[in-house]
Design a protein around this motif. Structure first.
Motif, short mmCIF file in Angstrom:
data_model
loop_
_atom_site.label_atom_id
_atom_site.label_comp_id
_atom_site.label_asym_id
_atom_site.label_seq_id
_atom_site.Cartn_x
_atom_site.Cartn_y
_atom_site.Cartn_z
N GLU A 94 20.59 -1.09 104.72
CA GLU A 94 21.66 0.37 104.01
C GLU A 94 22.57 0.14 103.66
OE1 GLU A 94 25.09 -0.96 106.92
OE2 GLU A 94 24.64 0.18 108.63
N SER A 95 22.28 -0.61 102.12
CA SER A 95 22.72 -0.51 100.97
C SER A 95 22.16 0.43 100.24
CB SER A 95 22.61 -1.86 100.17
OG SER A 95 20.76 -2.00 99.79
N GLY A 96 20.55 1.32 101.15
CA GLY A 96 19.22 1.47 100.15
C GLY A 96 18.23 1.17 99.47
N ARG A 97 18.36 -0.67 99.42
CA ARG A 97 17.28 -0.77 99.14
C ARG A 97 16.09 -0.65 100.13
NH1 ARG A 97 17.01 -7.48 97.88
NH2 ARG A 97 14.47 -7.65 97.11
N THR A 98 14.72 -0.58 99.26
CA THR A 98 14.18 -0.31 100.44
C THR A 98 12.32 -1.30 99.70
OG1 THR A 98 14.27 2.11 100.83
CG2 THR A 98 12.19 1.58 101.67
N LEU A 99 12.28 -1.92 100.84
CA LEU A 99 11.13 -2.44 101.20
C LEU A 99 9.41 -1.83 101.53
CD1 LEU A 99 11.90 -6.21 102.65
CD2 LEU A 99 12.89 -5.34 100.21
N GLY A 100 8.37 -1.72 100.43
CA GLY A 100 7.36 -0.45 101.02
C GLY A 100 8.25 0.80 100.36
N HIS A 101 7.51 1.86 100.45
CA HIS A 101 7.37 3.68 100.30
C HIS A 101 8.25 3.98 101.93
CE1 HIS A 101 4.45 3.41 96.51
NE2 HIS A 101 4.63 2.14 97.02
N ALA A 102 9.29 4.21 101.08
CA ALA A 102 10.18 5.04 102.85
C ALA A 102 10.06 6.03 102.51
CB ALA A 102 11.40 4.49 102.34
N ASP A 103 8.98 7.32 102.10
CA ASP A 103 9.39 8.76 102.11
C ASP A 103 9.38 9.58 103.78
OD1 ASP A 103 9.23 8.20 98.92
OD2 ASP A 103 6.57 8.40 99.74
N THR A 104 7.92 8.50 103.95
CA THR A 104 8.01 9.36 105.79
C THR A 104 8.08 7.88 106.20
OG1 THR A 104 5.41 9.92 104.61
CG2 THR A 104 7.33 11.56 105.19
N CYS A 105 7.72 8.18 107.56
CA CYS A 105 6.97 7.56 108.53
C CYS A 105 6.06 8.12 109.88
CB CYS A 105 8.46 6.98 109.74
SG CYS A 105 8.14 5.45 110.75
N SER A 106 5.29 8.43 110.08
CA SER A 106 4.29 7.95 110.89
C SER A 106 3.56 7.05 111.74
CB SER A 106 2.88 7.57 109.78
OG SER A 106 2.19 6.68 109.97
N GLY A 107 5.19 6.83 111.68
CA GLY A 107 5.17 5.50 113.36
C GLY A 107 6.16 5.68 113.55
N ILE A 108 7.41 4.44 113.80
CA ILE A 108 8.13 4.30 114.67
C ILE A 108 9.61 4.00 114.09
CG2 ILE A 108 9.23 3.83 116.47
CD1 ILE A 108 6.74 3.38 118.20
N THR A 109 10.39 4.74 113.57
CA THR A 109 12.15 4.36 113.14
C THR A 109 12.95 3.68 114.55
OG1 THR A 109 11.31 5.52 111.60
CG2 THR A 109 13.83 4.67 111.44
N THR A 110 12.72 1.94 113.26
CA THR A 110 14.15 1.55 114.33
C THR A 110 14.81 0.79 113.55
OG1 THR A 110 12.02 1.04 116.00
CG2 THR A 110 13.84 -0.28 116.44
N LYS A 111 16.36 0.89 114.42
CA LYS A 111 17.48 0.77 113.99
C LYS A 111 17.38 -1.30 113.92
CE LYS A 111 20.71 1.52 110.96
NZ LYS A 111 21.30 -0.16 111.28
N VAL A 112 17.82 -1.33 113.11
CA VAL A 112 17.41 -2.92 113.28
C VAL A 112 18.80 -3.89 112.79
CG1 VAL A 112 16.76 -5.73 113.16
CG2 VAL A 112 15.48 -3.34 113.91
#
Length: 657
Positions: free
Chosen positions: A356-374
């Motif tokens: 939520e802070s904006g920190r990203t692990l990996g490349h978050a440009d697009t998601c070709s799979g399923i996005t889940t809120k955790v």
């Protein structure tokens, strides 16, 4: 220090005697000189007879042997193509190569003309042949003698203005601009050696044509020419000795190792493979990390744990649970978005994780799979059940786990006089293997290419007939080190096999070296040795570790990955960087491109396991080879007037105290 390991320790030490035997081209040179000398003897002994038949037969026989040798030679065209297309232009070198190419082409044109005249000798006018013979022995700078002397100067003379002969310029350019020669798949040593053979072959042709011409002029009654022929022989001897000395000097400085560089396109299963599910980034709530289902501790408490369940079908029900060990957990942030692949069979658990802070692990440009809120949660408003970021060492019985290395020997069929001509790392099923190619060893270092040797044992770690630690090694958190070594056979030996074995917790590389007779090409397999560098942490000078700094997956690199390892190092398989890739991959990747110089026609004396990479990349674990050192066989000592016969020397002598 490289260690020699045999079946038993020998109380009587054998040492290698001088490696003797001429190169193929030097041996051919002496045979042709003998042939010409014998013909002159015949001419001088039968001065009143017509000996044209003998002279013609001599030259036809010489031409057959020259043609056969030329078919087996790589030729200077390879060198010119390399420097003309793949390397930065060096004006000095370019000028010399162009001149060399021009001179060799002119000499070859003269040789072709002579062969035509030989073929049609009965119908070609005597004046035509006589004119050609005079051209071959003329002192005109543009005649044959002039061509040979100019070729010789290019090879041997270090000009005061430029300071480099052509061999020196080639070697300098290779080392400065293209040290690996990956595109040609030949070592620096092989390139220089092949060029020497090409130039030597041209010298032999020129010498044979000149001697043939003196004989023809004598047949036509234009003089005796015995002294001229002797002077021609002496000057030829001087040139060949000086050319050999220049070649030996260049060969001694040229690298003999060879590996593969990055392909134009990385493709899994074709150019590389991956170790999978060794250490992989994994999200788990602390409530599922203990059998009590509590949240009393924090993430850092769980240095080694296991999955104990799935609390109320939270995010744990939407991902594949880690069935092995869960290691080194840490708390990053409470809430996040997670992109998961569509397929549970994908080797990645997550494409990316965004907090939520904006920190990203990996490349978050697009998601070709399923996005889940955790989201983490509070329990009874007292305990915070945090989602931890951990490493999963998957259970070895999971089919997605691919972290096994075969310990089975990869051998050439040395009982049938075959040697190793190439090496590669391959994956069969879930197991990585060493595989070698083999070729048949012939006289004077020649090799007839064969094929890749079928894997001696193809198995799955679950098979009942194989044993952990004997047939294969499983990478684990504690045993994931691999030694990086470059091993070479002792003098008088060639490589006939390779294998992995375990030394403590390290996967260790070894080669099999077999003595051989250079002149005959015969192997002595009963004297074979396993060569290794048995350096461990307990020695006075232990191995240095090659660390991977913030390693991204290597296929993302936009620059070539050079060799960054050295002999006597080791490295550990680890996870890719948490920030760059969410720690989803095991690095380094495995380079499976074959390393096979000259398509299996080269003699090898060693091999190694290396790492190619740069800071910030996981790089590739790869194989390399070391080509045979021909420098001590490059000799041009002229045989005496008596026929030359090379001794069939033995390669071994007992040590004398």
């Amino acid at each position: 220090m490289t260690a020699i390991r045999g079946v038993a320790f020998l109380a009587l030490v054998l040492v290698i005697g001088p490696v003797t035997g001429l190169t193929h081209i030097n041996h051919l040179n002496n045979e042709i000189i003998d042939n010409i000398t014998d013909t002159w003897r015949f001419i001088n002994a039968h001065d009143e007879e017509d000996f044209s038949y003998n002279v013609l037969n001599m030259m036809k026989d010489i031409n057959k042997r020259l043609d056969l040798e030329e078919q087996q030679s790589k030729g200077i065209g390879t060198v010119i193509s390399l420097f003309g297309q793949q390397m930065k232009r060096d004006t000095r070198l370019e000028l010399k190569l162009n001149e060399m190419s021009n001179l060799l082409n002119r000499l070859e044109a003269s040789h072709s003309t002579m062969k035509s005249y030989l073929h049609y000798y009965e119908s070609v006018d005597v004046s035509t042949i006589e004119d050609f013979a005079r051209y071959c022995v003329s002192h005109d700078p543009e005649a044959l003698i002039g061509l040979l002397e100019r070729i010789h100067l290019l090879v041997t003379k270090k000009e005061s203005l430029l300071g480099w002969s052509i061999l020196g310029l080639i070697l300098q350019n290779i080392k400065d601009e293209h040290p690996d020669l990956c595109e040609l798949q030949m070592s620096q040593h092989q390139l220089i050696y092949d060029m020497y053979n090409t130039i030597s072959l041209a010298e032999i042709k020129g010498y044979a044509m000149m001697q043939f011409s003196w004989m023809l002029l004598r047949i036509y009654g234009k003089g005796n020419f015995t002294q001229e022929a002797s002077l021609t022989r002496q000057r030829y001897g001087q040139r060949t000795n000086q050319t050999a000395a220049a070649a030996r000097a260049a060969l001694s400085l040229a690298k003999r190792d060879l590996h593969r560089c990055d392909p134009e396109v990385h493709k899994e299963g074709v150019t590389y493979e991956m170790v999978k599910r060794l250490l992989q980034g994994y999200i788990e709530n602390e409530v599922d990390l203990n059998s009590d289902g509590t949240c009393r501790e924090n993430c850092a408490y769980y240095t080694v744990a296991e999955n104990k369940g799935c609390f109320k079908d939270q995010f744990c029900s939407k991902q594949k649970a880690c069935k092995g060990r869960i290691i080194d957990c840490t708390f990053v942030e409470s809430d996040m978005w997670v992109c998961q692949p569509n397929s549970w069979y994908d080797h990645r658990r997550y494409q990316w994780i965004k907090y939520e802070s904006g920190r990203t692990l990996g490349h978050a440009d697009t998601c070709s799979g399923i996005t889940t809120k955790v989201d983490s949660w509070w329990r009874w408003n007292l305990l915070h059940c945090s989602y931890c970021f951990c490493l999963c060492e998957e259970d070895v019985h999971d089919n997605g786990t691919q972290r096994f290395f075969s310990l089975v020997e990869a051998l050439a069929d040395f009982d049938r006089n075959k040697v190793v001509t190439g090496i590669r790392l391959v994956k069969h099923g879930r197991v990585f293997h060493l595989q070698v190619s083999e070729g048949t060893l012939g006289e004077r270092g020649s090799v007839t290419p064969g094929s890749w040797v079928e894997l001696k044992s193809k198995f799955d770690p679950e098979d009942y007939e194989v044993t952990e630690g004997v047939d294969f090694h499983t990478l684990t958190y504690e045993k994931r080190a691999i030694d990086l070594d470059e091993l070479e056979s002792p003098s008088g030996h060639v490589m006939t096999g390779a294998r992995f074995r375990m030394i403590g917790a390290h996967l260790h590389f070894e080669i099999r070296a077999t003595p051989f007779n250079y002149t005959t090409g015969r192997l002595s397999p009963e004297r074979s040795l396993w060569i290794s560098n048995d350096n461990t942490d307990g020695t006075f000078s232990p191995r240095k570790k090659l660390d991977l700094t913030s390693p991204d997956i290597p296929t993302r690199s936009n620059v070539p990955l050079p060799v960054d390892s050295i002999h006597d190092q080791y490295m550990e398989f680890t996870h890719s960087d948490m920030s760059k890739d969410a720690a989803q991959n095991t690095v380094p990747y495995i380079d499976i491109q074959p390393v096979q110089p000259l398509k299996g026609a080269a003699l090898l004396s060693g091999a190694g396991i290396i790492h190619r990479g740069i800071p910030g990349s996981g790089g590739f674990l790869a194989a390399k080879v070391i080509t045979y050192d021909f420098s001590h066989h490059v000799q041009a000592e002229m045989p005496s007037e008596e026929n030359y016969h090379e001794d069939d020397t033995t390669d071994f002598v007992p040590m004398v105290n």
